[in-house]
Design a protein around this motif. Structure first.
Motif, PDB file in Angstrom:
ATOM      1  N   SER A 155      19.369   9.626   2.063  1.00  0.00           N
ATOM      2  CA  SER A 155      19.944   8.634   3.110  1.00  0.00           C
ATOM      3  C   SER A 155      20.449   7.238   2.240  1.00  0.00           C
ATOM      4  CB  SER A 155      19.087   8.493   4.103  1.00  0.00           C
ATOM      5  OG  SER A 155      19.639   7.798   5.080  1.00  0.00           O
ATOM      6  N   LEU A 156      21.580   6.906   2.700  1.00  0.00           N
ATOM      7  CA  LEU A 156      22.301   5.824   1.928  1.00  0.00           C
ATOM      8  C   LEU A 156      22.858   5.047   3.151  1.00  0.00           C
ATOM      9  CD1 LEU A 156      23.915   7.487  -1.057  1.00  0.00           C
ATOM     10  CD2 LEU A 156      21.963   6.186  -0.945  1.00  0.00           C
ATOM     11  N   THR A 157      22.959   3.668   2.879  1.00  0.00           N
ATOM     12  CA  THR A 157      23.570   2.856   3.819  1.00  0.00           C
ATOM     13  C   THR A 157      24.695   2.067   3.104  1.00  0.00           C
ATOM     14  OG1 THR A 157      21.679   2.387   5.076  1.00  0.00           O
ATOM     15  CG2 THR A 157      23.609   0.897   5.126  1.00  0.00           C
ATOM     16  N   SER A 158      25.852   1.786   3.682  1.00  0.00           N
ATOM     17  CA  SER A 158      26.970   0.982   2.819  1.00  0.00           C
ATOM     18  C   SER A 158      27.403  -0.235   3.681  1.00  0.00           C
ATOM     19  CB  SER A 158      28.313   1.966   2.546  1.00  0.00           C
ATOM     20  OG  SER A 158      28.657   2.155   4.211  1.00  0.00           O
ATOM     21  N   GLN A 159      27.787  -1.034   2.601  1.00  0.00           N
ATOM     22  CA  GLN A 159      28.233  -2.330   3.180  1.00  0.00           C
ATOM     23  C   GLN A 159      29.136  -3.040   2.392  1.00  0.00           C
ATOM     24  OE1 GLN A 159      25.087  -5.539   2.012  1.00  0.00           O
ATOM     25  NE2 GLN A 159      25.988  -6.860   3.517  1.00  0.00           N
ATOM     26  N   ARG A 215      23.317   1.179  -0.908  1.00  0.00           N
ATOM     27  CA  ARG A 215      21.911   1.230  -1.119  1.00  0.00           C
ATOM     28  C   ARG A 215      21.244   2.407  -0.309  1.00  0.00           C
ATOM     29  NH1 ARG A 215      20.392  -4.088  -2.205  1.00  0.00           N
ATOM     30  NH2 ARG A 215      21.943  -5.634  -2.043  1.00  0.00           N
ATOM     31  N   ASP A 216      19.961   2.656  -0.940  1.00  0.00           N
ATOM     32  CA  ASP A 216      19.272   3.662  -0.485  1.00  0.00           C
ATOM     33  C   ASP A 216      18.386   3.164   0.837  1.00  0.00           C
ATOM     34  OD1 ASP A 216      16.176   3.318  -1.451  1.00  0.00           O
ATOM     35  OD2 ASP A 216      17.404   2.601  -2.878  1.00  0.00           O
ATOM     36  N   ASP A 217      18.094   3.806   1.659  1.00  0.00           N
ATOM     37  CA  ASP A 217      17.731   3.459   2.881  1.00  0.00           C
ATOM     38  C   ASP A 217      16.198   3.125   2.854  1.00  0.00           C
ATOM     39  OD1 ASP A 217      19.860   3.279   4.325  1.00  0.00           O
ATOM     40  OD2 ASP A 217      19.403   5.487   5.215  1.00  0.00           O
ATOM     41  N   GLU A 218      15.337   3.944   1.672  1.00  0.00           N
ATOM     42  CA  GLU A 218      13.974   3.774   1.662  1.00  0.00           C
ATOM     43  C   GLU A 218      13.536   2.423   1.078  1.00  0.00           C
ATOM     44  OE1 GLU A 218      10.647   6.122  -0.809  1.00  0.00           O
ATOM     45  OE2 GLU A 218      12.016   7.268   0.093  1.00  0.00           O
ATOM     46  N   ASN A 242      16.322   0.101  -0.206  1.00  0.00           N
ATOM     47  CA  ASN A 242      17.318  -0.883  -0.202  1.00  0.00           C
ATOM     48  C   ASN A 242      17.794  -1.277  -1.478  1.00  0.00           C
ATOM     49  OD1 ASN A 242      18.940  -2.117   1.495  1.00  0.00           O
ATOM     50  ND2 ASN A 242      17.831  -4.211   1.394  1.00  0.00           N
ATOM     51  N   GLU A 265      28.713   8.838   1.376  1.00  0.00           N
ATOM     52  CA  GLU A 265      28.657   7.415   1.644  1.00  0.00           C
ATOM     53  C   GLU A 265      29.687   6.574   1.078  1.00  0.00           C
ATOM     54  OE1 GLU A 265      28.047   4.625   4.447  1.00  0.00           O
ATOM     55  OE2 GLU A 265      27.137   6.803   4.429  1.00  0.00           O
TER      56      GLU A 265
END
Length: 144
Positions: free
Chosen positions: A33-37, A82-85, A87, A126
């Protein structure tokens, strides 16, 4: 088609035959699980730049933080993955998006700089998804 070319048949009237066949299938691994910004390069903290360099340095030799930072300063947008776990930065892309003139017409130029993601995250959607979204969003009101 010969008998050897045909896939094996399953007697679907026997539920155990279907389940036995399913049990032999390999499980599909879950994607991390990844988050992008996306943010202007000027908003990067020294800590984030160091995290980005760490990812970059894992894959390229004969580089330095100074050289990386000089190149980064020529871009105006950064996509962080970034990884969700934890950050932690696991990948990034740098972009230069600007207007210029070509043959008497104002146009938009998109320059994709360094783009990299750690091997453990290869195949995750992502980064390409956010890259396309960012370019479309940032150039929407610019000359085409």
């Amino acid at each position: 088609m010969t008998a050897d070319d045909r896939p094996p048949t399953i007697d679907r009237s026997q539920p155990s035959a279907v389940f036995n066949r399913l049990e032999r299938l390999k499980p599909i691994p879950m994607l991390p699980s990844l988050t992008s910004q996306t943010l202007p390069r000027q908003e990067l903290t020294p800590e984030t730049i160091q995290e980005m360099f760490d990812v970059f340095n894992e894959n390229f030799s004969q580089t330095s933080l100074d050289l990386f930072t000089r190149d980064l300063n020529n871009k105006n947008w950064v996509i962080l993955i970034r990884d969700d776990e934890k950050n932690i930065v696991q990948g990034f892309s740098t972009l230069g998006i600007y207007e210029t003139e070509y043959q008497g017409q104002c146009i938009t130029a998109v320059y994709s700089g360094d783009t990299i993601i750690r091997r453990a995250y290869w195949g995750t959607p992502e980064l390409p998804k956010k890259w396309i979204h960012t370019v479309l969003e940032k150039t929407a009101d610019m000359p085409q």
